[in-house]
Design a protein around this motif. Structure first.
Motif, short mmCIF file in Angstrom:
data_model
loop_
_atom_site.label_atom_id
_atom_site.label_comp_id
_atom_site.label_asym_id
_atom_site.label_seq_id
_atom_site.Cartn_x
_atom_site.Cartn_y
_atom_site.Cartn_z
N GLY A 223 0.82 -1.21 0.00
CA GLY A 223 0.00 0.00 0.00
C GLY A 223 0.85 1.26 0.00
O GLY A 223 0.53 2.24 -0.68
N LEU A 224 1.96 1.21 0.76
CA LEU A 224 2.86 2.37 0.80
C LEU A 224 3.44 2.65 -0.58
O LEU A 224 3.55 3.81 -1.00
CB LEU A 224 3.99 2.13 1.81
CG LEU A 224 3.55 2.13 3.29
CD1 LEU A 224 4.70 1.70 4.19
CD2 LEU A 224 3.03 3.51 3.70
N ILE A 225 3.81 1.58 -1.28
CA ILE A 225 4.37 1.73 -2.64
C ILE A 225 3.28 2.24 -3.60
O ILE A 225 3.50 3.20 -4.35
CB ILE A 225 4.94 0.38 -3.15
CG1 ILE A 225 6.07 -0.08 -2.21
CG2 ILE A 225 5.44 0.51 -4.58
CD1 ILE A 225 6.46 -1.53 -2.39
N ILE A 226 2.12 1.59 -3.56
CA ILE A 226 1.01 1.99 -4.44
C ILE A 226 0.65 3.45 -4.17
O ILE A 226 0.41 4.22 -5.11
CB ILE A 226 -0.22 1.08 -4.19
CG1 ILE A 226 0.07 -0.37 -4.59
CG2 ILE A 226 -1.46 1.61 -4.93
CD1 ILE A 226 0.06 -0.66 -6.06
N ASN A 227 0.60 3.80 -2.89
CA ASN A 227 0.27 5.18 -2.52
C ASN A 227 1.26 6.17 -3.15
O ASN A 227 0.86 7.18 -3.72
CB ASN A 227 0.27 5.29 -0.99
CG ASN A 227 -0.16 6.67 -0.52
OD1 ASN A 227 0.65 7.60 -0.49
ND2 ASN A 227 -1.44 6.82 -0.17
N LYS A 228 2.55 5.84 -3.08
CA LYS A 228 3.59 6.69 -3.68
C LYS A 228 3.38 6.80 -5.20
O LYS A 228 3.40 7.89 -5.77
CB LYS A 228 4.98 6.10 -3.43
CG LYS A 228 5.57 6.36 -2.06
CD LYS A 228 6.37 7.67 -2.01
CE LYS A 228 6.78 7.98 -0.57
NZ LYS A 228 5.62 8.09 0.37
N LEU A 229 3.20 5.65 -5.84
CA LEU A 229 3.01 5.62 -7.29
C LEU A 229 1.79 6.44 -7.70
O LEU A 229 1.83 7.22 -8.66
CB LEU A 229 2.86 4.17 -7.78
CG LEU A 229 4.11 3.31 -7.75
CD1 LEU A 229 3.79 1.87 -8.15
CD2 LEU A 229 5.17 3.89 -8.70
N MET A 230 0.71 6.27 -6.94
CA MET A 230 -0.52 6.97 -7.29
C MET A 230 -0.37 8.47 -7.05
O MET A 230 -0.94 9.29 -7.77
CB MET A 230 -1.71 6.41 -6.50
CG MET A 230 -2.16 5.03 -6.93
SD MET A 230 -2.73 4.90 -8.66
CE MET A 230 -4.22 5.90 -8.60
N HIS A 231 0.40 8.83 -6.00
CA HIS A 231 0.68 10.25 -5.76
C HIS A 231 1.41 10.87 -6.95
O HIS A 231 1.11 11.98 -7.38
CB HIS A 231 1.51 10.43 -4.48
CG HIS A 231 0.67 10.73 -3.28
ND1 HIS A 231 -0.07 11.87 -3.15
CD2 HIS A 231 0.44 9.99 -2.16
CE1 HIS A 231 -0.73 11.84 -1.99
NE2 HIS A 231 -0.43 10.72 -1.37
N LEU A 232 2.38 10.11 -7.50
CA LEU A 232 3.13 10.57 -8.67
C LEU A 232 2.19 10.76 -9.87
O LEU A 232 2.23 11.77 -10.56
CB LEU A 232 4.21 9.55 -9.04
CG LEU A 232 5.52 9.63 -8.25
CD1 LEU A 232 6.46 8.51 -8.66
CD2 LEU A 232 6.19 10.98 -8.49
N LEU A 233 1.35 9.75 -10.09
CA LEU A 233 0.39 9.78 -11.19
C LEU A 233 -0.52 11.00 -11.04
O LEU A 233 -0.80 11.73 -12.00
CB LEU A 233 -0.43 8.50 -11.17
CG LEU A 233 -1.10 8.03 -12.47
CD1 LEU A 233 -0.06 7.72 -13.52
CD2 LEU A 233 -1.94 6.79 -12.21
N ASP A 234 -0.95 11.19 -9.80
CA ASP A 234 -1.86 12.27 -9.45
C ASP A 234 -1.24 13.64 -9.72
O ASP A 234 -1.89 14.58 -10.18
CB ASP A 234 -2.18 12.14 -7.96
CG ASP A 234 -3.58 12.62 -7.65
OD1 ASP A 234 -4.27 13.04 -8.59
OD2 ASP A 234 -3.98 12.57 -6.49
N GLU A 235 0.06 13.71 -9.43
CA GLU A 235 0.79 14.96 -9.58
C GLU A 235 0.96 15.32 -11.06
O GLU A 235 0.76 16.45 -11.47
CB GLU A 235 2.18 14.77 -8.97
CG GLU A 235 2.69 15.92 -8.14
CD GLU A 235 3.94 15.46 -7.40
OE1 GLU A 235 5.02 15.47 -8.03
OE2 GLU A 235 3.82 15.05 -6.22
N HIS A 236 1.32 14.30 -11.85
CA HIS A 236 1.63 14.55 -13.26
C HIS A 236 0.39 14.57 -14.15
O HIS A 236 0.37 15.23 -15.18
CB HIS A 236 2.62 13.49 -13.79
CG HIS A 236 3.99 13.67 -13.23
ND1 HIS A 236 4.39 13.08 -12.06
CD2 HIS A 236 5.04 14.41 -13.67
CE1 HIS A 236 5.65 13.42 -11.81
NE2 HIS A 236 6.06 14.23 -12.76
N PHE A 237 -0.62 13.81 -13.78
CA PHE A 237 -1.83 13.75 -14.63
C PHE A 237 -3.09 13.90 -13.80
O PHE A 237 -3.90 12.99 -13.74
CB PHE A 237 -1.87 12.41 -15.39
CG PHE A 237 -0.62 12.07 -16.13
CD1 PHE A 237 -0.38 12.61 -17.39
CD2 PHE A 237 0.32 11.21 -15.58
CE1 PHE A 237 0.79 12.29 -18.08
CE2 PHE A 237 1.48 10.88 -16.26
CZ PHE A 237 1.72 11.42 -17.51
#
Lengths: 395, 395
Positions: B202-216
């Motif tokens: 979840g911590l990894i997914i959360n990080k990845l989704m934050h990145l996705l969220d930031e860029h798109f």
């Protein structure tokens, strides 16, 4: 419990459909092509991670019904009336020419000796009869020519040829029928009866939905009732009239296309569609595609099929436009603008697969056509407008 | 073709679910109760128009996963931290008391002689262990007390007891297991391992989704990827850890609850949910419910079950609040505020039905509890605030 395997299928298909779709978009290819490729890659054709199931097939059917329902909702009745006779003639000739040329291409390749050769040939022609409204509109919008005379004629004709294509699809599939009783007279009677019923009940449904819309605008009951109407009309069409369920879904959309909450309905259906159902329709096509029989013959056929599909619209639509009084340059633009093919070709093909009129091998040819036409149409259209612009400036 | 019967089922269930839901709402009863009644009326229990199918069951499963995913998304981590220990204690005691009293009620009625009597009794208790967050929050909001000390304590406890209830559900269902190897130690180990995996990944997914969220930000890929994560975590939970798929869905929601696009994700999932999936979950419960065995015994049990369910929260939550230092009036408000039951009770019950821990007869009792508690909680809560207001003014 291993009864939740469908959750794994869903997550793989939805995730890869989006990823491949985005990748395709980055290369300027329509997103749906990427979604189909995702199904190809993860389905039996390549990796074999996901197999087709009844559940996935039913989800895909809901997906295609939603797509057609939205297409119906987007019908602009006023624009259709205004563009009127000219667009209808262009659309009609633009359906006949591809059907004839498609049959002429198919029969020497695969038809000889097959008692159904004419029907199968006409079906190949039916697949290439409908222009992709979405791709054409997007291309015209990008060029800033969506609302000029030529743009309106193209858009009108692209909308009308969808309807003609749907009727042609229904007639061809019903003619396949099987149990003898489905002769062409009966088929046409059923088609007429169904359209009479759809229009008659549509007027009532339209009134009722207008009332609902007036008293409870922007409430969930409106898109939900609309979607139920789409499902039930599709069910009735297929079960009692032998007419494709997607025709029912499309007509349900047309019935509701003048509601003031039309956009609200479309938005809710569109979200449900792109979140789950539509990608399962497109990946489902990939899941069905087999590469086993992709020999030289099919490769040659696919290339010729693509060329015939593109040229037949230029000849049919461009030619009839010229005869209707459009000048040479504008007729060319109309012909080119009608070349793009998309979802409807795949929807038609899938219906033919279910009816036994098409082998799944041909999906390769259709996918090639969609990819090529989606890339080529906007490029050629741009060039056509540039050329006429230069000539106009020089004169 | 009669392969499109599912379109008829869909249109009947979605239409009547909405109609009955709106009717229920008009009488001040939660919409979900109306949806369940629609399933009851059109299912085998009454009219028999729609029968349960694999397809409908799978659609219902997606529906309940979406509901739990949304509940997870709505978790306010900061609020949970702030309300902290007190809310957690109230929630914990508020789960234990209903579980104990539920078992004590069940065993003399139906348990005697059944080797699984303790497990089934505890399961009846588990059903009534989770407060309906949505109903309680709505009631507090209407009274304007959502954000005061008591309101925050109630909301916090209602959120926490959902989590505790989910764990209790998992433990009880896993204990049922069957093949001997599922002893309680193994079950708890699996629970711990699963939560470790869920939190770690979840911590990894959360990080990845934050990145996705930031860029798109606000792009379709975000809700689609989120939904895929929900499905896959549910699949992994159920397939590899024997933990209910809805627990996975809920945790997937919690993992994503601090994304800046959380509301965007929730909106897209919510629309897909209410347009198609969630109503199929609720009507599916109606389709499963049988009235055949509704004798005097079940009627008496249902009434006592409802009383026990309501009182056990007043005793458990009100009592523990008093011991934690809340005054008499506030403790009473907390106890009353926790009485409401909703979707989670039904979700839990349906899981128990699948695991063989519950007969479908008991759905009648649960529906009675939901209806009664949904009506009674807001009324009693309002009265409690009025009484304390009068006392404060008089003093």
């Amino acid at each position: 419990m291993d009864g939740v395997k469908f959750l794994l299928d869903l997550s793989i298909l939805l995730f890869t459909a989006k990823a491949f779709g985005l990748l395709a978009k980055r290369f300027g290819i329509p997103e749906v092509v990427g979604q189909i490729v995702a199904g190809l890659v993860f389905g039996p054709a390549l990796l074999g991670v996901v197999q087709e199931t009844d559940f996935l097939e039913q989800m895909a059917e809901i997906g295609v019904m939603m797509i057609m329902f939205e297409a119906g909702l987007n019908t602009n009745l006023n624009e259709m009336k205004k563009t009127g006779v000219k667009a209808a003639v262009i659309a009609f000739v633009g359906v006949l020419v591809p059907m004839a040329l498609g049959a002429l291409l198919y029969i020497p390749f695969y038809g000889l000796g097959d008692p159904d050769m004419l029907l199968k040939g006409l079906f190949i022609g039916t697949i290439i009869s409908a222009t992709s409204v979405s791709i054409t509109v997007a291309a015209l919008q990008e060029l800033g020519h969506l609302n000029d005379t030529v743009g309106t004629a193209i858009t009108g004709a692209a909308i009308i040829d969808d309807v003609i294509g749907i009727v042609a699809l229904t007639v061809v599939i019903s003619m396949k029928g099987g149990d003898g009783s489905d002769n062409i007279g009966m088929v046409l009677l059923k088609v007429v009866l169904f359209f009479a019923l759809a229009i008659g009940s549509g007027l009532i449904i339209n009134k009722l939905m207008h009332l609902l819309d007036e008293h409870f605008p922007h409430t969930r009951r409106i898109p939900i009732a609309s979607l139920c109407y789409c499902f039930i009309l599709g069910y009735i069409a297929e079960t009692y009239f032998g007419i494709a369920d997607i025709t029912g879904a499309y007509l349900a959309g047309v019935v509701l296309c003048n509601l003031s909450d039309r956009e609200y309905i479309e938005k809710k259906v569109d979200i449900s569609s792109y979140m789950v159902f539509a990608p399962l329709f497109f990946t489902g096509i990939g899941l069905k595609t087999s590469f086993g029989a992709m020999g030289v013959k099919l490769l040659v056929f696919s290339v010729l099929f693509t060329i015939v599909a593109l040229l037949s619209k230029v000849i049919g639509c461009g030619g009839s436009a010229r005869l209707l009084g459009f000048n040479k340059s504008d007729s060319m633009k109309i012909g080119i603008g009608m070349m793009s093919r998309g979802e409807v070709a795949l929807i038609t093909a899938q219906k033919g697969l279910a009816a036994g009129l098409l082998s799944s091998d041909f999906f390769t040819a259709i996918i090639l056509l969609i990819v090529v036409s989606s890339i080529v149409t906007p490029i050629f259209l741009k060039r056509a407008y540039q050329t006429s612009g230069i000539k106009a400036a020089a004169s």
